[in-house]
Write a protein that holds these residues in place. Structure first.
Motif, PDB file in Angstrom:
ATOM      1  N   LEU A   1      83.762  -8.363 164.600  1.00  0.00           N
ATOM      2  CA  LEU A   1      84.178  -7.006 164.279  1.00  0.00           C
ATOM      3  C   LEU A   1      85.160  -6.539 165.334  1.00  0.00           C
ATOM      4  N   ARG A   2      86.291  -6.045 164.873  1.00  0.00           N
ATOM      5  CA  ARG A   2      87.314  -5.541 165.786  1.00  0.00           C
ATOM      6  C   ARG A   2      87.518  -4.066 165.499  1.00  0.00           C
ATOM      7  N   GLY A   3      87.307  -3.246 166.512  1.00  0.00           N
ATOM      8  CA  GLY A   3      87.517  -1.812 166.396  1.00  0.00           C
ATOM      9  C   GLY A   3      88.634  -1.381 167.319  1.00  0.00           C
ATOM     10  N   CYS A   4      89.499  -0.492 166.822  1.00  0.00           N
ATOM     11  CA  CYS A   4      90.674  -0.076 167.589  1.00  0.00           C
ATOM     12  C   CYS A   4      90.806   1.447 167.619  1.00  0.00           C
ATOM     13  N   ILE A   5      91.136   1.960 168.799  1.00  0.00           N
ATOM     14  CA  ILE A   5      91.560   3.358 168.902  1.00  0.00           C
ATOM     15  C   ILE A   5      92.943   3.419 168.262  1.00  0.00           C
ATOM     16  N   VAL A   6      93.857   2.652 168.815  1.00  0.00           N
ATOM     17  CA  VAL A   6      95.176   2.319 168.255  1.00  0.00           C
ATOM     18  C   VAL A   6      95.500   0.942 168.808  1.00  0.00           C
ATOM     19  N   ALA A   7      96.119   0.101 167.993  1.00  0.00           N
ATOM     20  CA  ALA A   7      96.483  -1.236 168.489  1.00  0.00           C
ATOM     21  C   ALA A   7      97.478  -1.072 169.627  1.00  0.00           C
ATOM     22  N   PRO A   8      97.331  -1.733 170.711  1.00  0.00           N
ATOM     23  CA  PRO A   8      96.462  -2.861 171.008  1.00  0.00           C
ATOM     24  C   PRO A   8      95.163  -2.468 171.717  1.00  0.00           C
TER      25      PRO A   8
ATOM     26  N   THR B   1      89.794  -5.721 155.956  1.00  0.00           N
ATOM     27  CA  THR B   1      90.555  -4.802 156.805  1.00  0.00           C
ATOM     28  C   THR B   1      90.544  -3.403 156.198  1.00  0.00           C
ATOM     29  N   GLY B   2      91.175  -2.485 156.919  1.00  0.00           N
ATOM     30  CA  GLY B   2      91.350  -1.133 156.409  1.00  0.00           C
ATOM     31  C   GLY B   2      90.115  -0.271 156.465  1.00  0.00           C
ATOM     32  N   GLY B   3      89.099  -0.712 157.167  1.00  0.00           N
ATOM     33  CA  GLY B   3      87.849   0.033 157.208  1.00  0.00           C
ATOM     34  C   GLY B   3      87.682   0.836 158.481  1.00  0.00           C
ATOM     35  N   SER B   4      86.547   1.514 158.549  1.00  0.00           N
ATOM     36  CA  SER B   4      86.190   2.339 159.705  1.00  0.00           C
ATOM     37  C   SER B   4      84.868   1.873 160.287  1.00  0.00           C
ATOM     38  N   ILE B   5      84.782   1.939 161.606  1.00  0.00           N
ATOM     39  CA  ILE B   5      83.566   1.587 162.337  1.00  0.00           C
ATOM     40  C   ILE B   5      83.122   2.814 163.117  1.00  0.00           C
ATOM     41  N   TYR B   6      81.917   3.293 162.823  1.00  0.00           N
ATOM     42  CA  TYR B   6      81.360   4.431 163.558  1.00  0.00           C
ATOM     43  C   TYR B   6      80.508   3.900 164.697  1.00  0.00           C
ATOM     44  N   ASN B   7      80.770   4.377 165.912  1.00  0.00           N
ATOM     45  CA  ASN B   7      80.009   3.987 167.088  1.00  0.00           C
ATOM     46  C   ASN B   7      79.104   5.151 167.481  1.00  0.00           C
ATOM     47  N   ALA B   8      77.823   5.016 167.221  1.00  0.00           N
ATOM     48  CA  ALA B   8      76.877   6.092 167.508  1.00  0.00           C
ATOM     49  C   ALA B   8      76.719   6.345 169.006  1.00  0.00           C
ATOM     50  N   GLU B   9      77.059   5.360 169.834  1.00  0.00           N
ATOM     51  CA  GLU B   9      76.921   5.535 171.278  1.00  0.00           C
ATOM     52  C   GLU B   9      77.900   6.570 171.821  1.00  0.00           C
ATOM     53  N   ASP B  10      79.122   6.612 171.271  1.00  0.00           N
ATOM     54  CA  ASP B  10      80.081   7.611 171.743  1.00  0.00           C
ATOM     55  C   ASP B  10      80.423   8.642 170.667  1.00  0.00           C
ATOM     56  N   GLY B  11      79.874   8.467 169.456  1.00  0.00           N
ATOM     57  CA  GLY B  11      80.069   9.434 168.389  1.00  0.00           C
ATOM     58  C   GLY B  11      81.450   9.420 167.762  1.00  0.00           C
ATOM     59  N   LYS B  12      82.198   8.346 167.965  1.00  0.00           N
ATOM     60  CA  LYS B  12      83.561   8.280 167.445  1.00  0.00           C
ATOM     61  C   LYS B  12      83.693   7.194 166.381  1.00  0.00           C
ATOM     62  N   THR B  13      84.730   7.346 165.556  1.00  0.00           N
ATOM     63  CA  THR B  13      85.019   6.388 164.494  1.00  0.00           C
ATOM     64  C   THR B  13      86.336   5.700 164.798  1.00  0.00           C
ATOM     65  N   TYR B  14      86.347   4.383 164.611  1.00  0.00           N
ATOM     66  CA  TYR B  14      87.510   3.558 164.934  1.00  0.00           C
ATOM     67  C   TYR B  14      87.977   2.808 163.703  1.00  0.00           C
ATOM     68  N   SER B  15      89.271   2.510 163.644  1.00  0.00           N
ATOM     69  CA  SER B  15      89.771   1.637 162.581  1.00  0.00           C
ATOM     70  C   SER B  15      89.342   0.220 162.929  1.00  0.00           C
ATOM     71  N   GLY B  16      89.128  -0.596 161.895  1.00  0.00           N
ATOM     72  CA  GLY B  16      88.623  -1.916 162.223  1.00  0.00           C
ATOM     73  C   GLY B  16      88.887  -2.972 161.194  1.00  0.00           C
ATOM     74  N   SER B  17      88.461  -4.168 161.561  1.00  0.00           N
ATOM     75  CA  SER B  17      88.515  -5.330 160.679  1.00  0.00           C
ATOM     76  C   SER B  17      87.259  -6.158 160.904  1.00  0.00           C
ATOM     77  N   ILE B  18      86.923  -6.946 159.883  1.00  0.00           N
ATOM     78  CA  ILE B  18      85.762  -7.827 159.932  1.00  0.00           C
ATOM     79  C   ILE B  18      86.239  -9.218 159.543  1.00  0.00           C
TER      80      ILE B  18
END
Length: 139
Positions: free
Chosen positions: A121-128, A94-111
């Protein structure tokens, strides 16, 4: 004497086998655009870089044109770190970041390692407001 040494070594190998099987490092297939991500250890954390995708196969010089940071839009997409800062284990990081090259944004995430050959892989803008993908191990 050599027989005892061999037996002790074999026992140690059997005891460590499950720990090796639960290792998330390696090459993983994403469900979208035939993406391939190499996950490795970066110090105490997990990180991952983009190795291949449909776009990179068509144009190996493909740039990170959708990056929300305009100064990064000219960097090559191949090799870009898309997973960073994940800590924990042995099954969940947990506590990591996921970069999505398709939209150019970075999300908080878990693996989460789901068996030996599947990552969730779970990426969140903000939970939920989250999205989960399943990745399949290639090697």
């Amino acid at each position: 004497m050599n027989t005892r040494l061999f037996a002790a070594f074999a026992l140690c190998m059997l005891m460590t086998a499950p720990a090796l099987a639960a290792d998330p490092t390696g090459l993983w297939q994403t469900p979208s655009r035939s993406g391939q991500v190499e996950i490795s250890r970066c110090g105490a954390n997990l990180c991952g870089r983009l190795v291949s995708s449909e776009g990179l196969k068509a144009d190996p010089a493909l740039k990170d044109v959708n990056n929300s940071n305009a100064s990064l839009r000219s960097r090559p997409l191949k090799g870009v770190t898309i997973l960073s800062g994940f800590s924990g284990g042995p099954k969940e990081w947990t506590g990591g970041s996921i970069y999505n090259a398709e939209d150019g944004k970075t999300y908080s995430g878990s693996i989460t390692l789901d068996g030996d050959d599947t990552l969730k892989l779970r990426g969140c803008i903000v939970a939920p407001l989250c999205k989960t993908q399943s990745w399949t191990r290639l090697r």
